[in-house]
Design a protein around this motif. Structure first.
Motif, PDB file in Angstrom:
ATOM      1  N   SER A   1       1.052  -1.280   0.282  1.00 36.83           N
ATOM      2  CA  SER A   1       0.019  -0.064  -0.107  1.00 36.83           C
ATOM      3  C   SER A   1       0.752   1.384  -0.052  1.00 36.83           C
ATOM      4  O   SER A   1       0.768   2.250   0.979  1.00 36.83           O
ATOM      5  CB  SER A   1      -0.931   0.168   1.058  1.00 36.83           C
ATOM      6  N   LEU A   2       1.929   1.348  -0.758  1.00 36.90           N
ATOM      7  CA  LEU A   2       2.817   2.401  -0.968  1.00 36.90           C
ATOM      8  C   LEU A   2       2.623   3.001  -2.380  1.00 36.90           C
ATOM      9  O   LEU A   2       2.347   2.276  -3.266  1.00 36.90           O
ATOM     10  CB  LEU A   2       3.979   2.091  -0.687  1.00 36.90           C
ATOM     11  N   PRO A   3       3.233   4.036  -2.761  1.00 37.37           N
ATOM     12  CA  PRO A   3       3.144   4.656  -4.015  1.00 37.37           C
ATOM     13  C   PRO A   3       4.429   4.040  -4.574  1.00 37.37           C
ATOM     14  O   PRO A   3       5.245   3.472  -4.171  1.00 37.37           O
ATOM     15  CB  PRO A   3       3.541   6.253  -3.714  1.00 37.37           C
ATOM     16  N   ARG A   4       4.264   3.832  -5.852  1.00 35.51           N
ATOM     17  CA  ARG A   4       5.134   2.928  -6.867  1.00 35.51           C
ATOM     18  C   ARG A   4       6.678   3.778  -6.505  1.00 35.51           C
ATOM     19  O   ARG A   4       7.585   2.974  -6.635  1.00 35.51           O
ATOM     20  CB  ARG A   4       4.790   3.241  -8.248  1.00 35.51           C
ATOM     21  N   THR A   5       6.822   4.808  -6.493  1.00 38.91           N
ATOM     22  CA  THR A   5       8.131   5.239  -6.087  1.00 38.91           C
ATOM     23  C   THR A   5       8.570   4.975  -4.954  1.00 38.91           C
ATOM     24  O   THR A   5      10.041   4.724  -4.906  1.00 38.91           O
ATOM     25  CB  THR A   5       8.033   7.004  -5.974  1.00 38.91           C
ATOM     26  N   GLU A   6       7.793   4.502  -4.064  1.00 38.07           N
ATOM     27  CA  GLU A   6       8.462   4.042  -2.822  1.00 38.07           C
ATOM     28  C   GLU A   6       9.159   2.445  -3.075  1.00 38.07           C
ATOM     29  O   GLU A   6       9.898   2.187  -2.568  1.00 38.07           O
ATOM     30  CB  GLU A   6       7.545   3.658  -1.601  1.00 38.07           C
ATOM     31  N   GLY A   7       8.420   2.246  -4.135  1.00 34.16           N
ATOM     32  CA  GLY A   7       9.098   0.678  -4.429  1.00 34.16           C
ATOM     33  C   GLY A   7      10.329   0.867  -5.111  1.00 34.16           C
ATOM     34  O   GLY A   7      11.210  -0.032  -5.089  1.00 34.16           O
ATOM     35  N   HIS A   8      10.298   2.064  -6.044  1.00 32.58           N
ATOM     36  CA  HIS A   8      11.986   2.283  -6.573  1.00 32.58           C
ATOM     37  C   HIS A   8      12.817   2.536  -5.589  1.00 32.58           C
ATOM     38  O   HIS A   8      14.137   2.010  -5.868  1.00 32.58           O
ATOM     39  CB  HIS A   8      11.679   3.113  -7.632  1.00 32.58           C
ATOM     40  N   ARG A   9      12.368   3.284  -4.549  1.00 29.58           N
ATOM     41  CA  ARG A   9      13.228   3.538  -3.528  1.00 29.58           C
ATOM     42  C   ARG A   9      13.964   2.188  -2.990  1.00 29.58           C
ATOM     43  O   ARG A   9      15.043   2.201  -2.652  1.00 29.58           O
ATOM     44  CB  ARG A   9      12.658   4.520  -2.490  1.00 29.58           C
ATOM     45  N   LYS A  10      13.118   1.406  -2.519  1.00 33.63           N
ATOM     46  CA  LYS A  10      13.412   0.165  -1.781  1.00 33.63           C
ATOM     47  C   LYS A  10      14.134  -0.730  -2.914  1.00 33.63           C
ATOM     48  O   LYS A  10      15.303  -1.340  -2.420  1.00 33.63           O
ATOM     49  CB  LYS A  10      12.243  -0.778  -1.560  1.00 33.63           C
ATOM     50  N   GLY A  11      13.988  -0.640  -3.995  1.00 37.02           N
ATOM     51  CA  GLY A  11      14.549  -1.379  -5.069  1.00 37.02           C
ATOM     52  C   GLY A  11      15.966  -0.733  -5.174  1.00 37.02           C
ATOM     53  O   GLY A  11      16.916  -1.783  -5.341  1.00 37.02           O
ATOM     54  N   ALA A  12      16.279   0.552  -5.015  1.00 33.83           N
ATOM     55  CA  ALA A  12      17.528   1.101  -5.117  1.00 33.83           C
ATOM     56  C   ALA A  12      18.607   0.496  -3.976  1.00 33.83           C
ATOM     57  O   ALA A  12      19.422   0.367  -4.030  1.00 33.83           O
ATOM     58  CB  ALA A  12      17.500   2.644  -5.136  1.00 33.83           C
ATOM     59  N   SER A  13      17.819   0.432  -2.826  1.00 32.63           N
ATOM     60  CA  SER A  13      18.589  -0.527  -1.706  1.00 32.63           C
ATOM     61  C   SER A  13      19.074  -1.471  -1.848  1.00 32.63           C
ATOM     62  O   SER A  13      20.329  -2.037  -1.666  1.00 32.63           O
ATOM     63  CB  SER A  13      17.893   0.045  -0.340  1.00 32.63           C
TER      64      SER A  13
END
Ligand code: IPE
Ligand code: IPE
Ligand code: MG
Length: 233
Positions: A22-34
């Motif tokens: 339940s997060l915005p897509r951009t938070e997925g990208h942020r987690k992906g970057a880590s």
């Protein structure tokens, strides 16, 4: 045991991970970057010579403007944060793709980091940005034609490959992993993956860990790579 020199990864599933949480897509990208950070460090530790990561495809320009901007910002953040790690760990940062299309604020950092790390020789980290496998092949065709003076007999695979963007930074892919559960290549290293071993991982990229990578590499090392030949004759 197969030797893994060039590993390529299609890091897919950031959006679905965000949705699941339940997060915005951009938070997925942020987690992906880590996760990118963890995997790059791990690859360096286990002695991979070339790692090519699919970070942004030519087709991804068609996504909503906000998402594209967020991805560009994250990339800048990644380069800024990881600069020292790359310098200290002898990693060559090598962006590939139609880089002219990237925003100006990113290009300077991108090219500076490439230059600064260009003498590093332990691991090539190729980041595919605005990348299209077909486009890369077309560019190589154009370069090749300009080099042969209309004598087609000069063209062979070795000569042609030298004009691809991965030349001298990995070349042929040994293992291609795609996370996120889909079974496609999505216009990634088309020429270079001609004889790659493929591995499709169900986990979404933000959930992927270095232990997952280790078990995939273990699987890869046991595979029978025949290259069209007959073994044990
Ligand atoms: C991969 O994750 C990252 C990029 C393509 C930039 P996605 O954003 O494609 O995630 P899904 O496939 O929608 O889950
Ligand atoms: C491939 O993922 C590109 C990257 C991981 C950067 P996409 O999500 O863009 O690919 P499709 O849409 O599933 O083919
Ligand atoms: Mg996707």
């Amino acid at each position: 045991m197969n030797k893994l020199k060039h590993l390529a990864i299609i890091m897919d599933g950031n959006g679905r991970w965000a949705q699941k949480n339940s997060l915005p897509r951009t938070e997925g990208h942020r987690k992906g970057a880590s996760v990118v950070r963890e995997i790059v460090t791990h690859c360096r530790e286990i002695g991979i010579e070339a790692l090519t990561l699919y970070a942004f495809s030519e087709e991804n320009w068609g996504r909503p403007k906000d998402e594209v901007s967020a991805l560009m910002e994250l990339l800048l953040e990644f380069m800024t944060k990881e600069r020292i790690t790359m310098l200290e760990n002898n990693i060559h940062f090598n962006p590939i793709g139609t880089l002219e299309k990237l925003p100006d604020f990113l290009k300077k950092t991108l090219f500076d980091l490439e230059k600064e790390t260009s003498v590093n020789a332990i691991m090539d980290l190729n980041i595919a940005l605005s990348y299209s496998g077909r486009q890369d092949i077309l560019n190589a065709i154009k370069k090749t034609i300009s080099q042969i003076n209309f004598d087609m007999s000069f063209i062979d695979e070795a000569m042609f490959s030298k004009n691809l963007s991965t030349h001298s930074c990995g070349g042929d892919v040994d293992l291609l992993i795609r996370t996120g559960g889909d079974f496609r290549i999505s216009n990634f290293l088309l020429w270079e993956s001609a004889y790659a071993e493929l591995f499709f991982e169900k986990k979404l990229w933000p959930e992927f860990t270095s232990d997952d990578l280790d078990s995939i590499i273990q699987n890869f090392s046991q595979r029978d790579r025949r290259f069209g030949l007959v073994k044990n004759l």
